[in-house]
Motif scaffolding. Structure first.
Motif, PDB file in Angstrom:
ATOM      1  N   UNK A 210       0.698  -1.213  -0.094  1.00  0.00           N
ATOM      2  CA  UNK A 210       0.021   0.046  -0.024  1.00  0.00           C
ATOM      3  C   UNK A 210       1.004   1.277  -0.099  1.00  0.00           C
ATOM      4  N   UNK A 211       0.423   2.467  -0.438  1.00  0.00           N
ATOM      5  CA  UNK A 211       1.115   3.523  -0.457  1.00  0.00           C
ATOM      6  C   UNK A 211       1.695   4.012   0.912  1.00  0.00           C
ATOM      7  N   UNK A 212       1.074   3.451   1.909  1.00  0.00           N
ATOM      8  CA  UNK A 212       1.518   3.709   3.209  1.00  0.00           C
ATOM      9  C   UNK A 212       2.788   3.078   3.650  1.00  0.00           C
ATOM     10  N   UNK A 213       3.202   2.007   2.966  1.00  0.00           N
ATOM     11  CA  UNK A 213       4.128   1.270   3.338  1.00  0.00           C
ATOM     12  C   UNK A 213       5.483   1.801   2.483  1.00  0.00           C
ATOM     13  N   UNK A 214       5.107   2.666   1.522  1.00  0.00           N
ATOM     14  CA  UNK A 214       6.083   3.033   0.442  1.00  0.00           C
ATOM     15  C   UNK A 214       7.527   3.340   1.276  1.00  0.00           C
TER      16      UNK A 214
END
Ligand SMILES: Cc1cc2nc3c(=O)[nH]c(=O)nc-3n(C[C@H](O)[C@H](O)[C@H](O)COP(=O)(O)OP(=O)(O)OC[C@H]3O[C@@H](n4cnc5c(N)ncnc54)[C@H](O)[C@@H]3O)c2cc1C
Length: 461
Positions: A210-214
């Protein structure tokens, strides 16, 4: 000014794109232009059409004895025609897309005894005695006549005007140029293709995040080792005496020799003399523009086979097997040389960029400010795809891929990049590849370690 422009017809029947740029550059400076091409008789109409742009004449070198020529045999054959035409300047494209070796120009400069300027980004001035060019890597360079230029993909070939007239095409055979048939075509080609197979290299198993993990994935990836190592498939006996030109190709040289000798890049004459006297089994060169030029010139001086842009080297202790992508990277070919020493340039990478690169593809063209802010926030340099360069979003210097640069950063973040093989061959040695693309079927995910299926502009950083 007499200018010969070397032209090759591509597999699609069109002019090789780099040669088109060379022709356009010649047309811009004017003079008496002759087109020179080696190919089958069917190329006659193709050349005739091209004369409408301004060349008075085209020479088609066509003979069964020319078929199957590698770069050395091609350069030899073209040089015999050049000897008859006696131009002030020879304009070549940097490379063809069929072979994409960038060797024929430098080899031709040796056989035709001319000065050379490679990787030309534009002709700044030219007259009967000298020519000044802007080059990709070495600023402005001036050469006196006769001079040969290899031209980058820098412009678009003009269209013919309605009233333009066709020139004439002359066909020259081996007899017309007094060719030594032991040096033309397949017979005169020291490199031999042993096998070709589909190119599957660079493929990775993509983990979707997910974008949060980027940001966590980026910082974790930066801690890991840098570039992907060269495949070393040689377990048995190795070659005894291998020269490695500079440090860059050392990893490759070690794959085929226990103790390769690192030598430094020198002038063409000195390198040729040294290699001739020392008689190594193989010489491995880097792929920076100077190594590519000098290796090709040395090969021509010593009449040796040279295999370009190898991605892996193997040996059985006797023969050097050179593996390289061909046909725009869609296949890999295993090649050997029948001359000794075997010579190869290997695909080394740009070291003048940050350890983390953000590639801006066509999918993010409307959000380039956000891309730049993102890149700055993580200390990344920006690179791009050819489609972005073609549409003037970035200069050519930023292009990664078959007709651009080869890079190997620790982390490569592809934003709005489709992942076509032409782009992949330039970035597949990156340590970790992260792709952001809304199309779950985009090929880039086949070459990425991490993927985010999303529109770039919807991601908050
Ligand atoms: C002989 C030859 C040599 C070539 N050499 C090179 C080379 O050296 N380097 C190179 O790069 N190309 C090269 N090409 C061109 C190559 O084939 C592709 O056309 C090019 O790489 C595609 O560029 P792109 O991925 O930026 O654009 P596109 O193909 O248009 O892909 C854009 C991608 O962006 C995605 N996208 C759309 N909207 C968004 C969004 N909002 N956010 C995120 N993603 C989005 C799309 O899903 C798509 O996957 C060459 C082609 C030929 C024929």
């Amino acid at each position: 000014m007499k200018i010969v422009v070397c032209i090759r017809q591509g597999l699609d029947g069109e002019i090789n794109p780099f040669d088109a740029c060379a022709y356009e550059e010649a047309l811009k400076i004017g003079g008496e232009i002759t087109l020179l091409s080696m190919g089958p008789l069917t190329a006659r109409d193709f050349l005739l059409r091209l004369t409408r742009l301004g060349a008075k004449k085209a020479i088609l070198l066509s003979d069964k004895a020319f078929a199957g020529a590698d770069t050395l045999a091609t350069a030899y054959t073209l040089a015999l025609a050049i000897e008859k035409l006696k131009p002030d300047y020879i304009f070549c494209g940097r490379q063809t897309l069929v072979g994409d070796t960038a060797q024929t120009g430098p080899m031709l400069s040796v056989y035709a005894k001319t000065n050379i300027i490679t990787n030309v980004m534009g002709v700044l001035a030219a007259n009967e005695s000298e020519i000044t060019c802007k080059t990709r890597d070495y600023g402005e360079i001036t050469a006196t006549v006769p001079a040969l230029l290899t031209v980058e993909r820098i412009n678009n070939l003009r269209l013919p005007s309605i009233r333009s007239k066709m020139g004439e095409v002359e066909v020259w055979t081996a007899k017309d140029i007094n060719a030594d048939l032991n040096r033309t075509g397949l017979t005169g080609s020291p490199t031999r293709v042993l096998e070709t197979k589909e190119n599957l290299s660079g493929r990775r198993r993509c983990k979707y995040i997910t974008a949060d993990e980027l940001s966590t994935v980026i910082s974790e990836s930066l801690k890991k080792s840098t570039e992907k190592v060269v495949e070393n498939t040689t377990d048995g006996e190795k070659l005894k005496k291998v020269f490695c030109v500079g440090q860059a190709p050392l990893e490759y040289a070690k794959a085929v020799c226990e103790n390769p000798t690192v030598i430094s890049l020198d002038t063409v004459d000195k390198m040729a003399e040294f290699i001739k006297n020392e008689k190594p089994d193989a010489v491995i060169w880097g792929s920076d523009s100077l190594s590519k030029q000098i290796s090709a010139q040395v090969a021509a001086m010593l009449n040796l086979g040279l295999c370009a842009d190898c991605t892996s080297l193997q040996t059985d202790g006797q023969i050097l097997y050179m593996v390289r992508p061909a046909l725009a990277g869609s296949v890999v070919a295993k090649i050997k040389s029948i001359t000794t020493p075997a010579m190869a340039t290997v695909r080394t990478t740009q070291n003048d960029m940050a350890n983390i690169l953000v590639a801006a593809g066509f999918g993010v063209k409307e959000n380039l400010d956000k891309v730049k802010t993102f890149a700055e926030s993580i200390g990344a340099d920006l690179v791009t795809t050819r489609k972005m360069v073609d549409n003037d979003f970035f200069p050519y210097e930023k292009q990664v891929g078959l007709t651009g640069k080869t890079v190997a950063p620790s982390v490569y973040i592809a934003l709005g990049v489709a992942g076509v093989v032409h782009h992949i061959v330039g970035m597949q040695r990156a340590g970790t590849v992260i792709a952001i693309n809304p199309d779950k079927d985009a090929p880039i995910f086949d070459y990425a370690d991490y993927g985010i299926i999303a529109n770039f502009e919807d991601i908050k950083f």
